[in-house]
Structures are given as structure tokens and as C-alpha cells.
Design an enzyme around this catalytic site. Structure first.
Site, PDB file in Angstrom:
ATOM      1  N   GLU A 207       0.766  -1.602  -0.524  1.00 44.09           N
ATOM      2  CA  GLU A 207       0.175   0.074   0.121  1.00 44.09           C
ATOM      3  C   GLU A 207       0.912   1.109  -0.278  1.00 44.09           C
ATOM      4  O   GLU A 207       1.337   1.654   0.791  1.00 44.09           O
ATOM      5  CB  GLU A 207      -1.208   0.029   1.457  1.00 44.09           C
ATOM      6  CG  GLU A 207      -1.802  -1.269   1.124  1.00 44.09           C
ATOM      7  CD  GLU A 207      -2.754  -1.368   0.235  1.00 44.09           C
ATOM      8  OE1 GLU A 207      -3.096   0.110  -0.412  1.00 44.09           O
ATOM      9  OE2 GLU A 207      -3.616  -2.126   0.078  1.00 44.09           O
ATOM     10  N   CYS A 241      -2.553   9.368   2.591  1.00 42.70           N
ATOM     11  CA  CYS A 241      -2.049   9.292   1.541  1.00 42.70           C
ATOM     12  C   CYS A 241      -2.854   9.215  -0.255  1.00 42.70           C
ATOM     13  O   CYS A 241      -2.334   8.946  -1.277  1.00 42.70           O
ATOM     14  CB  CYS A 241      -1.879   7.278   1.643  1.00 42.70           C
ATOM     15  SG  CYS A 241      -3.460   6.074   1.886  1.00 42.70           S
TER      16      CYS A 241
HETATM   17  P1  NAD Z   1       8.260   4.726   4.876  1.00 46.17           P
HETATM   18  O1  NAD Z   1       8.131   3.850   3.605  1.00 46.17           O
HETATM   19  O2  NAD Z   1       9.516   5.789   5.030  1.00 46.17           O
HETATM   20  O3  NAD Z   1       7.557   4.346   6.343  1.00 46.17           O
HETATM   21  C1  NAD Z   1       6.704   2.594   6.132  1.00 46.17           C
HETATM   22  C2  NAD Z   1       7.541   1.765   6.943  1.00 46.17           C
HETATM   23  O4  NAD Z   1       8.207   1.055   6.888  1.00 46.17           O
HETATM   24  C3  NAD Z   1       7.805   1.899   8.547  1.00 46.17           C
HETATM   25  O5  NAD Z   1       7.435   1.655   9.555  1.00 46.17           O
HETATM   26  C4  NAD Z   1       9.242   2.572   8.902  1.00 46.17           C
HETATM   27  O6  NAD Z   1       9.724   1.670   9.775  1.00 46.17           O
HETATM   28  C5  NAD Z   1       9.862   0.850   7.600  1.00 46.17           C
HETATM   29  N1  NAD Z   1      10.777   1.418   7.005  1.00 46.17           N
HETATM   30  C6  NAD Z   1      11.533   2.862   6.421  1.00 46.17           C
HETATM   31  N2  NAD Z   1      12.796   2.361   6.049  1.00 46.17           N
HETATM   32  C7  NAD Z   1      12.899   1.534   6.101  1.00 46.17           C
HETATM   33  C8  NAD Z   1      13.849   0.509   5.246  1.00 46.17           C
HETATM   34  N3  NAD Z   1      14.552   1.445   4.604  1.00 46.17           N
HETATM   35  N4  NAD Z   1      13.907  -0.880   5.738  1.00 46.17           N
HETATM   36  C9  NAD Z   1      12.845  -1.618   5.678  1.00 46.17           C
HETATM   37  N5  NAD Z   1      11.512  -0.944   6.907  1.00 46.17           N
HETATM   38  C10 NAD Z   1      11.680   0.556   6.768  1.00 46.17           C
HETATM   39  O7  NAD Z   1       6.231   5.503   4.836  1.00 46.17           O
HETATM   40  P2  NAD Z   1       6.115   6.868   5.429  1.00 46.17           P
HETATM   41  O8  NAD Z   1       6.984   7.697   5.233  1.00 46.17           O
HETATM   42  O9  NAD Z   1       6.051   6.013   7.192  1.00 46.17           O
HETATM   43  O10 NAD Z   1       4.347   6.891   5.739  1.00 46.17           O
HETATM   44  C11 NAD Z   1       4.389   8.053   3.798  1.00 46.17           C
HETATM   45  C12 NAD Z   1       3.905   7.323   2.541  1.00 46.17           C
HETATM   46  O11 NAD Z   1       3.184   6.272   2.473  1.00 46.17           O
HETATM   47  C13 NAD Z   1       3.126   8.132   2.422  1.00 46.17           C
HETATM   48  O12 NAD Z   1       4.188   7.420   0.065  1.00 46.17           O
HETATM   49  C14 NAD Z   1       2.635   7.832   1.845  1.00 46.17           C
HETATM   50  O13 NAD Z   1       1.772   7.730   0.262  1.00 46.17           O
HETATM   51  C15 NAD Z   1       2.503   6.160   2.266  1.00 46.17           C
HETATM   52  N6  NAD Z   1       1.093   5.565   2.677  1.00 46.17           N
HETATM   53  C16 NAD Z   1       0.309   4.796   1.713  1.00 46.17           C
HETATM   54  C17 NAD Z   1      -0.703   4.537   2.402  1.00 46.17           C
HETATM   55  C18 NAD Z   1      -1.451   3.087   1.612  1.00 46.17           C
HETATM   56  O14 NAD Z   1      -2.560   2.899   2.278  1.00 46.17           O
HETATM   57  N7  NAD Z   1      -1.957   3.422   0.318  1.00 46.17           N
HETATM   58  C19 NAD Z   1      -1.248   4.736   3.842  1.00 46.17           C
HETATM   59  C20 NAD Z   1      -0.276   5.678   4.268  1.00 46.17           C
HETATM   60  C21 NAD Z   1       1.322   6.422   3.549  1.00 46.17           C
END
Ligand code: NAD
Length: 454
Positions: A207, A241
Site C-alpha cells: 500500500e 496518502c
Molecule cells: P516509509 O516508507 O518511510 O515507512 C513505512 C514503514 O517502513 C515504517 O514502519 C518504517 O519503519 C519502515 N521503513 C522505513 N525505511 C525502511 C527501510 N529502509 N527498510 C525497511 N523498513 C523501512 O513511509 P512513511 O513515511 O511512514 O509513510 C509515508 C508514505 O506512505 C507516503 O508515500 C504515503 O503516501 C504512503 N502511505 C500509503 C498508504 C496507503 O494506504 N496506500 C497509507 C499511508 C501512507
């Protein structure tokens, strides 16, 4: 991490999670735990980024509770073996599809709706009969802590548990062998998750995010359009998002749109004191957003305060596709307007970009609506509204291309965590012997006849 996953696998293999009665009892327990801790959940999210109790309930806790209630009333049906038709060549037999849980599952959440995005996939996983490890986002530290506390104090870790942590811990989790990984977050990290999952051929639901456009055409109901769009953009200070990331407004209504949007923003009196606005999640994201503010193009708002992580609802006009703000998902309260004169040309531009998570079309013209729906690929969306499609659990929710793969919500969530075993069940009192040697032209004739009949 290793023993955690091993222990969950041992527990899964006892078959304890497979009975629907067990799944329902655990979901009821989760509901009870949330209700008992509601005040603490509200306080944690307020401490993290000043999200008010109303918004937290409307966009997170209320949706999670509703999700559990809906799941409880449908899970018997979703988990049932489903009969399907049997073709003639297999006569006599019955054919059916048996849903089964995938096994040991990992749910990784994002920070912007920390309760909803960690718990809703977990509810789907539990309903489908899996064990679950939840890794909430570490950025809102208080919400991560409270999710861990209420789950880990009330559930057997061999069935449902929370592991807190950031990149290191998530990397270690991703090194384990899972039967399903459900990830919510950025496209960049989604690729890391998919690569890790591929090593074990683990199925993933991703997602992800992206730049979701909102088309505002000449024929729309402008007042209602502005009201709905302003609410959906500045909810959670734009950190959604599926927020309308940018606007494509027909040039004939461009100026009027700005005037009405300014009035709507003033009327709402967005502020954390008024409980209808949040802080930006952290300093890094505040600075990222401020760097995208092109002051020459600001027509509404534009003030910010780095110390309090506050950015006013801001509109930029006269924005070009090449501007910095059009090069990444905004994920904050800054709203670029691009005006267009020819709808087809605007559509062609959007087509060249990565497929967005959502698309919104504000129009009262059927052919405009059809054209956009026919020509653009995106996860989901609304006609004459924004965001609200997420609240209908009958609509599978998910992205496509760069905005993700797979869907959830309602039965789609159950399906995301299930495998459907297809069974052909035959009695032994009859056999149509044409498949056995020795082959003959007569048998071939009969076979052709059966194939023709279906
Ligand atoms: P992110 O990808 O930075 O982090 C998401 C998760 O991944 C966190 O739990 C984090 O700890 C983990 N993570 C971060 N870097 C990592 C790595 N290098 N290796 C492994 N795990 C890692 O995203 P975010 O900042 O938490 O959220 C924002 C993004 O999420 C935006 O792009 C938004 O559009 C998207 N989003 C999508 C939905 C959806 O339902 N499609 C919902 C909410 C947010």
C-alpha cells in the site's frame, strides 16, 4: 526475531487459529482492548502530532472499531467453502474452493494514520486465521509505544504481537521467512520490502503513495467542489496518502476556485488549538515541505513555523509541471494548482506520470467523467468527492503500479491474507474412460464433443 517467527509458526501449525470461533474471540478481545484504552490512544497521538480526539476517532479508532464489527458479522461467510460449477468432462463430481490462512504474517505500518494502518491489516490477517507480527511506524513514538503496550499485554505473542523499531528492526524482520507481508509506506521502501519478500517467494500487499490528481472541470458544482476538496486536502495537515496532491483546474474557473478556497480555509480556522489541524510529523518533513514553498506562487497561506512544525494551509497558483513541488508526493498542507484549457492535454500529462493511488474528478459532465475513468490508471477514487472511497469497506482499497499492489478492506482484506484451495471432489462409482489408453479415433471424437459442450 528468529525465535519470534519460529514460535508463531509452531503455534500456527497447531491449527488453533483456523477455527472461526477462535478468530472471532480474538477480534472481540481486540475490540475490548481498544475500547478500554481509548483515552490513552487519543492522548498518545495528540502528544505525537497534536491530532485531536475528534479526528483520531473519525479517521482511526472509529474506523478500526467499525472494521472489527463488520468483520465479525461477515467472517463466517468469508471463511466458508464455496461451491463452484463442475464441467461435464469431470462428471460426476463436486467442485469447491476452500479459503485457508496463509500462515505467519508481518504487517508494517506507516506513520500518518498510525492506528488504522497498523491495526486494519492485522484485523484482516486475524479474520483469515493467521498469526500476526505488527511493526508500527517509529516516527510517532507515543502511538508506537501504546500499540505495543496494549497488544503485548493482552495477547499471546505466539499469535499476535508488536515489534517496535525503525530501519534496523524492520530489516531484521524482513530477513525472516513469512507467509505474507503487508506493507504500508513509501514506494521507495516498498521496493525494499518486495525485494526481501522475493527471496522466500513471500506474497506481498504493498500500500504505497504517489501524487494523486484532482480534476476540476468547467462543468462542476464549484461551491461543493471547493468545500469537499479543501476538507480532504487539509485533513491531517495534508498528511494523507489519498489526499488530492495537486489540482488540475479549468482555466475559466481558476480564479473563482482560488477565491472560494481561500474563503473556505478562512471559515474552517485551521489550527491545532481548534482541534482541526495537526503538526507536521517531524522536523525533517517540515523542512522538506518548506523547501517546496515557492513564495512567488503563494496565493493563500504560506506562513510556517519550524519550531512548532506548523505550516499554514497553502495554495500555489501558476504552477508548472516542471516545478519542484510537482516532482514528489507533497504529503503536507501545500496545494499546487495547474490550470488547463484542454482536458485531453491534461489527461495526457497525467498519463506520463507514475500511476497514482487515487484520482478525483469533479464534474457534472458524463463524457468528461467517462474519458478520465477510461483513460487513466490509478488505485481508486471518487467522482465529485475526495478521500471518502476509503470509508466504504465494499470497495477494495489499494494502488497500482508505483502506488502499490493488492487490495484490502472488507472481504478484500480477508482475501489478501488467504489462499483459496481449489478442490475437485470425485466419487468412485463411475468413470468416464476416455482419458485412458488405448487412444482411438472414437475416443478423440467423444473428447471433442465433450470439449465443445464445455
Ligand atoms: P516509509 O516508507 O518511510 O515507512 C513505512 C514503514 O517502513 C515504517 O514502519 C518504517 O519503519 C519502515 N521503513 C522505513 N525505511 C525502511 C527501510 N529502509 N527498510 C525497511 N523498513 C523501512 O513511509 P512513511 O513515511 O511512514 O509513510 C509515508 C508514505 O506512505 C507516503 O508515500 C504515503 O503516501 C504512503 N502511505 C500509503 C498508504 C496507503 O494506504 N496506500 C497509507 C499511508 C501512507
Amino acid at each position: 526475531m528468529n525465535s519470534l517467527v519460529e514460535n508463531q509458526r509452531k503455534f500456527f501449525l497447531t491449527n488453533a487459529t483456523k477455527s472461526v470461533a477462535f478468530r472471532k474471540s480474538q477480534l472481540k478481545k481486540l475490540k475490548q482492548v481498544i475500547l478500554e484504552n481509548e483515552a490513552a490512544l487519543h492522548k498518545a497521538i495528540y502528544d505525537d502530532f497534536k491530532k485531536s480526539e475528534f479526528e483520531c476517532y473519525a479517521t482511526e479508532i472509529g474506523l478500526v472499531l467499525k472494521d472489527i464489527t463488520d468483520t465479525l458479522s461477515h467472517v463466517d461467510d468469508w471463511a466458508k467453502t464455496k461451491r463452484v460449477q463442475t464441467n461435464l468432462i469431470n462428471f460426476p463430481a463436486s467442485s469447491y474452493v476452500v479459503p485457508e490462512p496463509l500462515g505467519v504474517t508481518l504487517v508494517i505500518g506507516a506513520w500518518n494514520y498510525p492506528y488504522l494502518l497498523s491495526l486494519a491489516p492485522a484485523i484482516a490477517a486475524m479474520a483469515a486465521g493467521n498469526t500476526v507480527v505488527i511493526k508500527p511506524s517509529e516516527l510517532p513514538a507515543n502511538t508506537s509505544r501504546i500499540i505495543a503496550k496494549i497488544i503485548n499485554q493482552n495477547f499471546d505473542a505466539n499469535y499476535l504481537t508488536v515489534v517496535e523499531g525503525a530501519v534496523n528492526e524492520t530489516t531484521q524482520l524482513l530477513e525472516q521467512k513469512w507467509d505474507k507481508i503487508f506493507f504500508t509506506g513509501s514506494t521507495k521502501v516498498g521496493k525494499i520490502v518486495a525485494a526481501a519478500a522475493a527471496k522466500n517467494l513471500t506474497p506481498v500487499t504493498l500500500e504505497l503513495g504517489g501524487k494523486s490528481p484532482a480534476f476540476v472541470t468547467e462543468s462542476c458544482h464549484l461551491k461543493m467542489t471547493v468545500k469537499r476538496l479543501v476538507w480532504s486536502k487539509f485533513l491531517n495537515a495534508g498528511q494523507t496518502c489519498i489526499a488530492p496532491d495537486y489540482l488540475l483546474v479549468h482555466e475559466s474557473i481558476h480564479q473563482k476556485f482560488i477565491e472560494l478556497a481561500k474563503a473556505e480555509i478562512e471559515k474552517a480556522k485551521y489550527s491545532t488549538e481548534n482541534n482541526n489541524y495537526t503538526q507536521i510529523i517531524d522536523e525533517r518533513n517540515t523542512q522538506r515541505l518548506v523547501a517546496m514553498l515557492d513564495m512567488k506562487k503563494v496565493v493563500v497561506g504560506g506562513h510556517y513555523d519550524l519550531a512548532t512544525r506548523h505550516i499554514e494551509p497553502t495554495i500555489l497558483s501558476g504552477v508548472a509541471w516542471t516545478d519542484a513541488i510537482m516532482q514528489q508526493e507533497i504529503f503536507g498542507p501545500i496545494w499546487p494548482i495547474l490550470s488547463y484549457s484542454n482536458l485531453q492535454e491534461a489527461i495526457e500529462k497525467v498519463k506520463q506520470l507514475p500511476k497514482p493511488l487515487s484520482c478525483y474528478v469533479y464534474t457534472n459532465n458524463r463524457s468528461e467523467k467517462k474519458k478520465i475513468l477510461d483513460e487513466l490508471s490509478f488505485g481508486g477514487g471518487c467522482i465529485n468527492d475526495s478521500i471518502m472511497h476509503i470509508s466504504n469497506s465494499h470497495l477494495p482499497f489499494g494502488g497500482v503500479g508505483d502506488s502499490g499492489m493488492g487490495t484490502y478492506h472488507g472481504e478484500a482484506g480477508f482475501k489478501a491474507f488467504s489462499h483459496y484451495k481449489s478442490i475437485l471432489d470425485k466419487p468412485t462409482w463411475f468413470e468416464l474412460n476416455i482419458k485412458y489408453p488405448a487412444y482411438s479415433s472414437f475416443k478423440l471424437k467423444v473428447l471433442k464433443h465433450f470439449i465443445k459442450l464445455g
